[in-house]
Write a protein that holds these residues in place. Structure first.
Motif, PDB file in Angstrom:
ATOM      1  N   ARG A 127       0.783  -1.097   0.100  1.00  0.00           N
ATOM      2  CA  ARG A 127      -0.008  -0.011   0.036  1.00  0.00           C
ATOM      3  C   ARG A 127       0.854   1.088   0.035  1.00  0.00           C
ATOM      4  NH1 ARG A 127      -1.476   3.532   3.990  1.00  0.00           N
ATOM      5  NH2 ARG A 127      -3.471   5.037   3.413  1.00  0.00           N
ATOM      6  N   ARG A 128       1.730   1.198   0.879  1.00  0.00           N
ATOM      7  CA  ARG A 128       2.747   2.298   1.028  1.00  0.00           C
ATOM      8  C   ARG A 128       3.437   2.812  -0.444  1.00  0.00           C
ATOM      9  NH1 ARG A 128       3.422   0.441   6.053  1.00  0.00           N
ATOM     10  NH2 ARG A 128       5.148  -0.907   5.751  1.00  0.00           N
ATOM     11  N   ARG A 129       3.869   1.745  -1.080  1.00  0.00           N
ATOM     12  CA  ARG A 129       4.561   1.784  -2.475  1.00  0.00           C
ATOM     13  C   ARG A 129       3.670   2.463  -3.525  1.00  0.00           C
ATOM     14  NH1 ARG A 129       4.393  -1.311  -7.054  1.00  0.00           N
ATOM     15  NH2 ARG A 129       6.103  -1.163  -8.326  1.00  0.00           N
ATOM     16  N   ALA A 130       2.316   1.683  -3.392  1.00  0.00           N
ATOM     17  CA  ALA A 130       1.298   2.473  -4.357  1.00  0.00           C
ATOM     18  C   ALA A 130       0.969   3.969  -4.043  1.00  0.00           C
ATOM     19  CB  ALA A 130      -0.072   1.608  -4.167  1.00  0.00           C
ATOM     20  N   VAL A 131       0.881   4.319  -2.660  1.00  0.00           N
ATOM     21  CA  VAL A 131       0.629   5.677  -2.439  1.00  0.00           C
ATOM     22  C   VAL A 131       1.694   6.474  -2.978  1.00  0.00           C
ATOM     23  CG1 VAL A 131       0.400   7.270  -0.511  1.00  0.00           C
ATOM     24  CG2 VAL A 131      -1.189   5.061  -0.585  1.00  0.00           C
ATOM     25  N   ASP A 132       3.008   5.952  -2.681  1.00  0.00           N
ATOM     26  CA  ASP A 132       4.274   6.634  -3.270  1.00  0.00           C
ATOM     27  C   ASP A 132       4.217   7.112  -4.535  1.00  0.00           C
ATOM     28  OD1 ASP A 132       5.114   6.700  -0.510  1.00  0.00           O
ATOM     29  OD2 ASP A 132       6.732   5.232  -0.692  1.00  0.00           O
ATOM     30  N   ARG A 133       3.815   5.933  -5.381  1.00  0.00           N
ATOM     31  CA  ARG A 133       3.571   6.184  -6.715  1.00  0.00           C
ATOM     32  C   ARG A 133       2.793   7.099  -7.167  1.00  0.00           C
ATOM     33  NH1 ARG A 133       3.164   0.847 -10.411  1.00  0.00           N
ATOM     34  NH2 ARG A 133       3.483   2.121 -12.076  1.00  0.00           N
ATOM     35  N   ARG A 134       1.611   7.334  -6.286  1.00  0.00           N
ATOM     36  CA  ARG A 134       0.599   8.032  -6.747  1.00  0.00           C
ATOM     37  C   ARG A 134       1.041   9.509  -6.210  1.00  0.00           C
ATOM     38  NH1 ARG A 134      -5.512   9.062  -4.343  1.00  0.00           N
ATOM     39  NH2 ARG A 134      -5.902  10.963  -5.510  1.00  0.00           N
ATOM     40  N   GLU A 135       1.573   9.572  -5.117  1.00  0.00           N
ATOM     41  CA  GLU A 135       2.090  11.152  -4.635  1.00  0.00           C
ATOM     42  C   GLU A 135       3.157  11.366  -5.625  1.00  0.00           C
ATOM     43  OE1 GLU A 135       2.370  10.557  -0.376  1.00  0.00           O
ATOM     44  OE2 GLU A 135       0.574  10.588  -0.029  1.00  0.00           O
TER      45      GLU A 135
END
Length: 201
Positions: A127-135
């Motif tokens: 989840r943190r990786r997905a959020v980092d990609r989005r942000e």
């Protein structure tokens, strides 16, 4: 984690944006899979056709299933046809897979044990990786998220995905989502007309 799983996770994130429709998300997930297969060298895009390459078989199980569904004989499948075929109910497939992997959990809204049940991402490295990609406005994820109505805050001046094949897939996803919306609107109008007919003057 694949781009499709990252996209599903950010689509499930609580936020002020409108809820993402399952049909829209399914089309975008099929596009994300295709982009990952392009990146892995498993397929190439020739004009609007998907041309399977050699293996490598993806490590991700769902990507492996997508690769197994490719049409390998010419004339090869058009990107748009792939999105509709592979995308059928694909969001449900990803939800079940991510729940099984412990990436999503079921929650009830409000304090009542009878509140509406929904799924939310669990705080995991994925989840943190997905959020980092989005942000970080990673171009491919941002473009796919935009197609389903998730605004990543990317301005029009910022660069798109860049790669020609990826750009073709993203454009096809946008077109398919718009087509789906047109079908929805037409059904709404037809249903309203039908209801008025039965109500009479």
């Amino acid at each position: 984690m694949s781009t499709a799983k990252d996209l599903f996770i950010i689509a499930m994130e609580p936020g002020p944006e409108r809820a993402v429709g399952q049909g829209d998300l399914s089309l975008a997930l099929a596009g994300a899979e295709l982009i990952d297969l392009v990146g892995a060298g498993a397929v190439a895009v020739d004009d609007d056709r998907i041309v399977p390459g050699g293996p490598p078989a993806p490590d991700d199980r769902l990507l492996g299933e997508a690769a197994a569904e490719l049409v390998r004989q010419p004339p090869h499948e058009r990107i748009e046809d792939w999105l509709w075929r592979r995308g059928r109910d694909l969001s449900s497939v990803y939800q079940a897979a991510l729940e099984a992997d412990g990436e999503l959990a079921r929650r009830r809204s409000g304090r009542s044990p009878f509140g509406t049940e929904h799924v939310e991402p669990v705080d995991t490295p994925a989840r943190r990786r997905a959020v980092d990609r989005r942000e970080g406005n990673e171009p491919v994820l941002a473009a796919l998220a935009s197609a389903v109505g998730i605004d990543g805050g990317r301005s029009d001046e910022e660069s798109g995905p860049g790669d020609e094949a990826v750009t073709a897939v993203v454009a096809a996803v946008h077109d398919a989502v718009m087509e789906l919306e047109a079908v929805r609107q037409r059904r709404t109008i037809e249903n309203a007309a039908f209801a008025n007919l039965w109500r009479g003057p």
